[in-house]
Design an enzyme around this catalytic site. Structure first.
Site, PDB file in Angstrom:
ATOM      1  N   CYS A  85      49.570 -71.902 -53.816  1.00 21.13           N
ATOM      2  CA  CYS A  85      48.933 -72.548 -51.824  1.00 21.13           C
ATOM      3  C   CYS A  85      49.844 -72.508 -51.116  1.00 21.13           C
ATOM      4  O   CYS A  85      49.913 -71.977 -50.179  1.00 21.13           O
ATOM      5  CB  CYS A  85      48.000 -73.079 -52.008  1.00 21.13           C
ATOM      6  SG  CYS A  85      47.952 -75.323 -52.325  1.00 21.13           S
ATOM      7  N   HIS A 139      48.638 -75.970 -45.842  1.00 17.66           N
ATOM      8  CA  HIS A 139      49.420 -77.042 -47.237  1.00 17.66           C
ATOM      9  C   HIS A 139      48.789 -78.545 -47.074  1.00 17.66           C
ATOM     10  O   HIS A 139      48.847 -78.092 -46.108  1.00 17.66           O
ATOM     11  CB  HIS A 139      50.375 -76.578 -48.563  1.00 17.66           C
ATOM     12  CG  HIS A 139      49.835 -77.311 -49.739  1.00 17.66           C
ATOM     13  ND1 HIS A 139      48.894 -77.050 -50.353  1.00 17.66           N
ATOM     14  CD2 HIS A 139      50.789 -78.373 -50.347  1.00 17.66           C
ATOM     15  CE1 HIS A 139      49.153 -77.585 -51.094  1.00 17.66           C
ATOM     16  NE2 HIS A 139      50.163 -78.345 -51.430  1.00 17.66           N
TER      17      HIS A 139
END
Length: 488
Positions: A85, A139
């Site tokens: 991610c 994130h």
């Protein structure tokens, strides 16, 4: 991947020559008047692979995402730049590839390497848009948020601060990983994604009369697979399909694979060794349930957009930050250069698009979203981006497009100072070629070559086979030449 400056200049000139025509098309595609600006609803889904009805999955229940697919274009061959991610999102949101952002881990902020970069939401903010963040867009850690990107403080952007991954006390009190699955009879808002959907609807009502870039990030189906019981009840666990090809690719180098460390450590999963078949089926059931739960939250957003009369001047984009393994190749979660991890769902619905409900096989990448959304909104495309606007492909879904797309992944994962090895991967229509290069000197330590003409799962590394030497040579040249040449 290092590329020659002259190639970058050549591509920039080509983009400038094409820019006027593409912007004129984008205005025709999205605007019904000169004064009504095009909004952007930017929906991120964490760890969502192409496990959707609109991608041909006959088991999963995703009526709302499938509804969106009928309003827009489904990209059959969309890929992320790095299958985890933090780096994936940093790349998309800056419009730069990981070797430019220098983000290959979960702790580095892209502004360390490119402090003055203008992010995608920041670019819209600079052009008079209300730019808002609800849920996970960058994130998770607070240190990796980017306040300058938004018009107002982020809402529920950090999972640790929001909580609500679990409902059961025995799980929520665990410091770290608790159970990998949780099935509780609870309302949608008991978990974080239900809270995010409600908050996003409130923001939408607040900013609906101004041009907006509203980014909404959902965390499921990221582990743990936790969703209200009613979503589990949509499925018969005994009918959940087991993984196809549950063995590693033959002749794959050790550096290419991992021990599924992300899944290990949950209290109901063995720390090492085989995972029992009953647990595999339960985990896959939890992934399906989590997708359907998130699909419902997305439906609430779409319903509110329609209720507010905003469908006819809002571009809706739904994307997953990376793909996912659910036991295929004896792998769980992400962090490889393989197809299941790099192949992602991407749907774009633009007002007045004549190709609603159409799929395209054109190769595209998440790094292409920045120029595409600017283009669709009628904004100038910044000339220093690493992606390519997809607007021409949306106009003609069979248009000859990119020759290849690119991804990468470091080893070891969770490195301390810098990677020891970087795997650089190029994906064409039928093949994937990967070189694992020493990070310091660039020397190739091992290679992989896979043929996807029959299956999207890697069965055997063909790199050492003589009959594939010509394919390997062509793809090596393409990888060395870089994305600029592949995009022409």
């Amino acid at each position: 991947m290092k590329f020659e400056i002259k190639k970058i200049v050549a591509v920039s000139i080509a983009m400038l020559l094409l820019g006027t025509a593409k912007n004129l098309y984008a205005q025709t595609l999205t605007s019904d008047s000169a004064t009504r600006r095009t909004n952007i609803l930017f929906i991120a889904v964490d760890d969502l692979r192409n496990q959707l009805g609109c991608y041909g999955d006959s088991v999963v229940i995703t009526p709302n995402i499938d509804r969106l697919a009928k309003q827009g274009i489904v990209f059959n061959n969309a890929y992320c730049q790095q299958s985890v991610c933090g780096p994936s999102r940093a790349s998309l949101l800056t419009g730069r590839r990981p070797d430019v952002t220098r983000v290959w881990d979960l702790k580095t902020h892209f502004r360390k390497a490119i402090p003055n970069v203008i992010t995608l939401p920041q670019y819209f903010k600079q052009n008079g848009y209300q730019s808002w963040c609800v849920g996970k867009i960058y994130h998770d850690p607070a240190a990796l948020q980017d306040r300058i990107s938004w018009s107002a403080p982020e809402i529920m952007a950090v999972t640790g601060a929001v909580g609500h991954k679990y409902v059961l006390e025995k799980n929520s009190k665990v410091n770290g990983k608790a159970a990998a699955v949780e099935c509780v009879d609870a309302p949608d808002s008991a978990y974080v994604d239900g809270m995010v959907a409600n908050a996003a609807i409130n923001v939408l009502r607040k900013i609906k009369d101004k041009p907006f870039f509203l980014a909404v990030g959902f965390r499921r189906p990221h582990l743990p697979f936790t969703a209200p019981k009613k979503y589990w009840d949509y499925y018969d666990q005994n009918k959940i399909p087991m993984p196809e090809q549950a063995t590693l690719p033959q002749d794959a180098p050790e550096v290419a694979v991992h021990s599924s460390v992300e899944l290990r450590g949950y209290t109901d999963v063995p720390d090492s060794g085989p995972i029992p078949s009953e647990k595999i089926r339960e985990l896959r059931h939890g992934y399906y349930a989590s997708i359907t739960y998130t699909d419902t939250q997305i439906g609430k957003l779409l319903d509110e957009l329609k209720k507010q009369g905003l469908m006819d001047n809002t571009v809706i984009v739904l994307w997953g930050d990376n793909g996912y393994h659910l036991g295929e190749l004896d792998l769980w979660c992400k962090t490889t250069n393989y197809e299941s991890d790099t192949h992602i769902p991407l749907i774009i619905a633009a007002p007045n698009n004549k190709n609603n409900g159409v799929h395209t096989d054109g190769l595209v990448e998440l790094v292409d979203l920045y120029p595409t959304l600017a283009n669709l909104a009628g904004l100038p495309i910044p000339n220093d981006l690493d992606g390519t606007t997809m607007v021409p492909l949306m106009k003609d879904t069979k248009l000859a497009w990119k020759r290849a797309v690119f991804s990468q992944f470091p080893r070891p994962w969770m490195y301390k100072d810098q990677p020891e090895v970087m795997g650089y991967s190029v994906r064409t229509k039928d093949f994937r070629y990967t070189e694992w290069r020493n990070f310091k000197d660039g020397k190739v330590q091992s290679t992989e070559l896979y043929n996807y003409q029959k299956s999207r799962l890697e069965s055997r590394n063909l790199s050492a086979l003589k009959q594939y030497d010509h394919v390997k040579s062509e793809l090596k040249q393409l990888l060395d030449d870089g994305w600029q040449k592949a995009a022409l």
